[in-house]
Design an enzyme around this catalytic site. Structure first.
Site, mmCIF file in Angstrom:
data_model
loop_
_atom_site.group_PDB
_atom_site.id
_atom_site.type_symbol
_atom_site.label_atom_id
_atom_site.label_comp_id
_atom_site.label_asym_id
_atom_site.label_seq_id
_atom_site.Cartn_x
_atom_site.Cartn_y
_atom_site.Cartn_z
ATOM 1 N N CYS A 1 0.777 -1.102 -0.070
ATOM 2 C CA CYS A 1 -0.008 -0.017 -0.097
ATOM 3 C C CYS A 1 0.783 1.220 0.204
ATOM 4 O O CYS A 1 1.384 1.808 1.311
ATOM 5 C CB CYS A 1 -1.057 0.167 1.148
ATOM 6 S SG CYS A 1 -1.957 1.390 1.246
ATOM 7 N N CYS B 1 -0.456 4.059 2.168
ATOM 8 C CA CYS B 1 -0.197 3.767 3.768
ATOM 9 C C CYS B 1 1.114 4.085 4.105
ATOM 10 O O CYS B 1 1.486 4.700 5.126
ATOM 11 C CB CYS B 1 -0.673 2.479 4.032
ATOM 12 S SG CYS B 1 -2.234 1.847 3.631
ATOM 13 N N ASP B 2 2.259 3.494 3.499
ATOM 14 C CA ASP B 2 3.604 3.563 3.602
ATOM 15 C C ASP B 2 4.501 4.337 2.787
ATOM 16 O O ASP B 2 5.661 4.659 3.175
ATOM 17 C CB ASP B 2 3.973 2.270 3.535
ATOM 18 C CG ASP B 2 3.245 1.161 4.329
ATOM 19 O OD1 ASP B 2 2.673 1.713 5.597
ATOM 20 O OD2 ASP B 2 2.908 0.163 4.125
#
Length: 324
Positions: free
Chosen positions: A133, A136-137
Site C-alpha cells: 500500500c 499507507c507507507d
C-alpha cells in the site's frame, strides 16, 4: 436467534459492531480462527487513521477497535464461517466447529487479500520495507530508492504516487508491455523519477530486519542479477474475500459485492456488506470503517422496518407461519 451477525474482524466489521452495539442490537461478530483484525495486523505504523496524531501500530489499532466494540456489548467468536444460508427472512451462519447461529440481518465484511509473490521473505519483511500500500507507507521512504512490482493501473498509480517521496522508483514488470491504461502508462513514462525494468521477476528479497535489495530474474533468458533497494511495493492486485457468497449475492465485474448506490444493501434483503468486499478502489482502513458504520445504520433501519421491537422473534414467527 440474533438481531444481527457481523462476519469479519477488520475496521469495517468492528466499526459496524460498535454502531450496532450502541443501538442495543447485541451483535455477534464472527472474527476468525487465525486472521483476526484483517490486513492491519500485518501493518507496522499507521499514520493516516484520524485521531492518532503520533501514529499507531496496526495491531494496536485493531485491539482498540475490538475493545470499543466489546465495551458496548458485542460478542466476539473466534472461528471461521464455512457456510451461509442467506435466502429467506432468517439468515443462518455455520462455523467450522459445527455451531450454527441465526439472525435477522447479516453484515458481511470479510475484507480482501493482497496478492503475494509467493516468496518466503514476504512473511519476514512485511511492514519492514515490503508493502502492498503506497498510500499507507509511502511517507516512510523519503529520499529512498524503491521498486514497484506490477504492470497494471494500480502499479502505475502507486509508482507515480511514490515519486512524491522517493528519489528513485523502479517499476519491475515480467513482460515488455504494460496492462495499464494508456493515460496511466504515459504518466509513468513522463515521470523522470521512474525507471522501467522489463521482462523481470523477483527471485528473492534480501534483508533481515529491513529490505536491502532483490534478485531479479530475466523472464526471457533466466539470467539473474541483484538490485539494491530501500523498499519494495507489490502491486499485482488483490482479491476480495467473497467465496462464501458466490452464487448467493450479486457481484460486480471487479468481483466485489454489488450494493445499491452508496448504501450497504446487497441483492438480498437483510444482507449488508462493508469494507473491501464492496470497494475495488480505495481499500483504506478509514474508508472501510466508514462503510462499516453505514452497514450498521442500514441494518438498524431494516430491523426497525420489520415492525416489532424484537426483530429476531418477529422473523421466527414469520418463518413458522410460512412452514406451517
Amino acid at each position: 436467534m440474533r438481531d444481527i451477525i457481523i462476519i469479519g474482524s477488520g475496521p469495517a466489521g468492528f466499526t459496524a459492531a460498535i454502531y450496532a452495539a450502541r443501538a442495543q442490537l447485541k451483535p455477534l461478530l464472527i472474527a476468525s480462527s487465525v486472521e483476526i483484525g484483517g490486513e492491519l495486523m500485518n501493518t507496522t505504523e499507521v499514520e493516516n487513521f484520524p485521531g492518532f496524531p503520533e501514529g499507531i501500530m496496526g495491531p494496536e489499532l485493531m485491539t482498540k477497535l475490538q475493545a470499543q466494540a466489546e465495551r458496548f456489548g458485542t460478542e466476539v467468536v473466534y472461528d471461521d464461517v464455512v457456510e451461509l444460508e442467506l435466502d429467506g427472512p432468517v439468515k443462518r451462519v455455520k462455523l467450522g466447529n459445527g455451531d450454527e447461529h441465526e439472525a435477522a440481518a447479516i453484515i458481511y465484511a470479510t475484507g480482501s487479500a493482497y496478492r503475494k509473490l509467493g516468496l518466503a521473505e514476504e512473511e519476514v519483511l512485511s511492514g519492514h520495507g515490503l508493502s502492498w500500500c503506497a498510500t499507507c507507507d509511502g511517507f516512510f521512504f523519503r529520499e529512498k530508492t524503491i521498486a514497484v512490482i506490477g504492470g497494471g493501473d494500480s502499479a502505475m498509480e502507486e509508482a507515480t504516487f511514490l515519486t512524491r517521496f522517493a528519489d528513485k522508483v523502479y517499476v519491475i514488470h515480467r513482460r515488455d508491455t504494460l496492462k495499464a491504461s494508456k493515460i496511466m502508462q504515459q504518466r509513468a513514462f513522463d515521470n523522470e523519477k521512474i525507471e522501467f525494468i522489463w521482462n523481470a521477476e523477483i527471485a528473492a528479497i534480501h534483508g533481515t530486519s529491513a529490505v536491502t535489495g532483490v534478485t531479479l530474474r530475466d523472464t526471457v533468458t533466466g539470467e539473474e542479477r541483484g538490485l539494491d533497494l530501500d523498499g519494495l511495493f507489490v502491486a499485482i492486485g488483490n482479491d476480495p474475500r467473497t467465496h462464501l457468497v458466490h452464487g448467493k449475492l450479486d457481484l460486480t465485474p471487479e468481483g466485489t459485492i454489488a450494493v445499491e448506490g452508496r448504501s450497504s444493501k446487497t441483492s438480498l434483503p437483510g444482507v449488508f456488506a462493508a469494507g473491501d468486499v464492496i470497494d475495488p478502489h480505495y481499500r483504506q482502513a478509514i474508508t472501510a470503517a466508514g462503510t462499516g458504520a453505514a452497514a450498521a445504520l442500514d441494518a438498524e433501519h431494516y430491523l426497525a422496518a420489520l415492525g416489532n421491537e424484537n426483530a429476531a422473534e418477529a422473523l421466527l414467527e414469520t418463518e413458522f407461519v410460512a412452514v406451517n
